[in-house]
Design a protein around this motif. Structure first.
Motif, short mmCIF file in Angstrom:
data_model
loop_
_atom_site.label_atom_id
_atom_site.label_comp_id
_atom_site.label_asym_id
_atom_site.label_seq_id
_atom_site.Cartn_x
_atom_site.Cartn_y
_atom_site.Cartn_z
N VAL A 116 0.83 -1.21 0.00
CA VAL A 116 0.00 0.00 0.00
C VAL A 116 0.86 1.25 0.00
CG1 VAL A 116 -1.64 1.33 1.39
CG2 VAL A 116 -1.99 -1.12 1.06
N LYS A 117 1.94 1.24 0.78
CA LYS A 117 2.81 2.41 0.89
C LYS A 117 3.53 2.71 -0.43
CE LYS A 117 4.20 2.75 5.76
NZ LYS A 117 5.35 2.59 6.69
N ASN A 118 3.97 1.65 -1.12
CA ASN A 118 4.87 1.83 -2.26
C ASN A 118 4.22 1.55 -3.63
OD1 ASN A 118 7.15 2.43 -0.57
ND2 ASN A 118 7.24 0.26 -0.07
N GLY A 119 2.92 1.35 -3.65
CA GLY A 119 2.24 1.23 -4.92
C GLY A 119 2.46 -0.08 -5.64
N HIS A 120 2.49 -1.20 -4.90
CA HIS A 120 2.61 -2.51 -5.54
C HIS A 120 1.28 -2.90 -6.17
CE1 HIS A 120 6.11 -3.95 -2.73
NE2 HIS A 120 6.31 -2.76 -3.22
N ILE A 121 1.34 -3.91 -7.04
CA ILE A 121 0.14 -4.61 -7.46
C ILE A 121 0.01 -5.85 -6.59
CG2 ILE A 121 -0.97 -5.91 -9.31
CD1 ILE A 121 0.20 -3.99 -11.30
N VAL A 122 -1.10 -5.98 -5.88
CA VAL A 122 -1.34 -7.12 -5.00
C VAL A 122 -2.21 -8.13 -5.72
CG1 VAL A 122 -2.51 -7.88 -2.89
CG2 VAL A 122 -1.05 -5.85 -2.85
N ILE A 123 -1.81 -9.39 -5.66
CA ILE A 123 -2.66 -10.49 -6.09
C ILE A 123 -3.09 -11.22 -4.83
CG2 ILE A 123 -2.80 -12.65 -7.39
CD1 ILE A 123 -0.69 -11.51 -9.28
N TYR A 124 -4.37 -11.10 -4.49
CA TYR A 124 -4.92 -11.76 -3.31
C TYR A 124 -5.58 -13.04 -3.81
CZ TYR A 124 -7.27 -12.10 1.27
OH TYR A 124 -7.70 -12.51 2.52
N ASP A 125 -4.81 -14.12 -3.77
CA ASP A 125 -5.21 -15.39 -4.37
C ASP A 125 -6.13 -16.17 -3.43
OD1 ASP A 125 -5.06 -17.13 -6.57
OD2 ASP A 125 -3.48 -18.32 -5.65
N GLU A 126 -7.23 -16.67 -3.97
CA GLU A 126 -8.21 -17.45 -3.20
C GLU A 126 -8.65 -16.69 -1.95
OE1 GLU A 126 -9.35 -19.80 -4.71
OE2 GLU A 126 -7.86 -20.93 -5.81
#
Length: 301
Positions: A116-126
């Motif tokens: 959230v701080k550094n602008g990642h792309i999160v993949i929240y799997d399942e």
């Protein structure tokens, strides 16, 4: 800015076909507009691989979170874990000895904080395998663009980086081990349903990923897709096709019914998933069905 170099490390082996191109284009368009994506579909259709491929096009760090029933806010946000000790010794005057100790609780950031701080792309799997109360933090993250932090003194929230994006994946609600997702969270997502790819796409995936000829791949796909039609269309999945194709290729096993090694391979890989969709039948009946399909004389039960 998207990464347009096409064959860049072949995107972790993801095979791009016409079947996926429209989904990829739409998903990237939605994410560029700032919306979170939700891929939902049966196990083995390639949700995670597709999410990884899309995420890598943005030239930003990728954080992967795996959903499970024990996942909690502490895992996602952080918690105090241990202590930090600092000691200062003043012995400037030989006859005077001063020592000062400072002990503080040590805060360990959760998986979501750096993203959230550094602008990642999160993949929240399942993500639907996690309890709904663990997913409540995404409501404010997606709506107000802030990540609440619980239990860390004065720091009560983290402002979301403008480049932060997230892709959720899940199985349908009827799958075992999943929780019903809150409507409030689903309302904030663009949900794209993924089903099994068409026959031509599945053949091309096997051909590119394992090196089988198109004709060999076609035979494996014919067998697995015909067996799949006996149930709700959930399994055997593409993973089963890839297992058979990979082992046959590496083991130089001819993909023909007459070959006993090929028969044994197919029975080993396919018996469990076919039994899963036909629980009322015995193991021997299921294996006979598989052999019938291998001969091209399948009978739907």
């Amino acid at each position: 800015m998207l990464n347009q170099s096409k064959k860049d490390d072949e995107t972790a082996g993801f095979v791009i076909t016409a079947f996926f191109e429209d989904i990829i284009t739409r998903t990237i368009q939605y994410m560029q507009a700032g919306y979170p994506i939700h891929f939902v579909g049966p196990s083995g259709v390639g949700k995670t691989s597709l999410a990884l491929y899309i995420a890598k096009q943005f030239n930003r760090p990728v954080t992967i979170i795996r959903g499970h029933h024990e996942l909690s806010n502490k895992d996602l946000l952080g918690q105090y874990n241990g202590i930090s000790r600092k000691e200062v010794i003043d012995n400037y005057i030989h006859s005077v000895y001063k020592s000062q100790q400072e002990i503080r609780p040590l805060w360990v950031h959760g998986q979501l904080v750096e993203a959230v701080k550094n602008g990642h792309i999160v993949i929240y799997d399942e993500f639907s395998r996690s309890r709904p109360d663990a997913n409540n933090i995404f409501l404010s993250l997606l709506e107000e663009k802030v990540l609440p932090i619980y239990g860390k003194g004065k720091e009560s929230f983290i402002q979301c980086h403008p480049d932060f994006s997230i892709i959720f994946t899940s199985n349908p609600d009827e799958y075992a081990g999943t929780y019903h997702t809150q409507d409030a969270l689903l309302d904030r997502l663009i949900t794209i349903s993924l089903d099994y790819c068409d026959t031509e796409t599945e053949i091309e995936i096997l051909h590119q990923k394992t090196g089988l000829t198109h004709q060999e791949a076609k035979e494996v796909v014919r067998l697995v897709s015909n067996l799949r039609s006996n149930g709700k269309g959930f399994c055997p999945s593409l993973r089963s096709s890839l297992m058979i194709a990979t082992i046959a290729k590496k083991g130089n096993i001819p993909i023909t019914y007459e070959n006993k090694k090929y028969q044994a391979l197919c029975l080993d890989v396919l018996t469990r998933p076919v039994k899963q969709i036909l629980p009322e039948h015995s193991r021997s009946t299921v294996q006979e069905l598989i052999l019938q399909e291998m001969r091209g004389k399948g009978e739907h039960l």
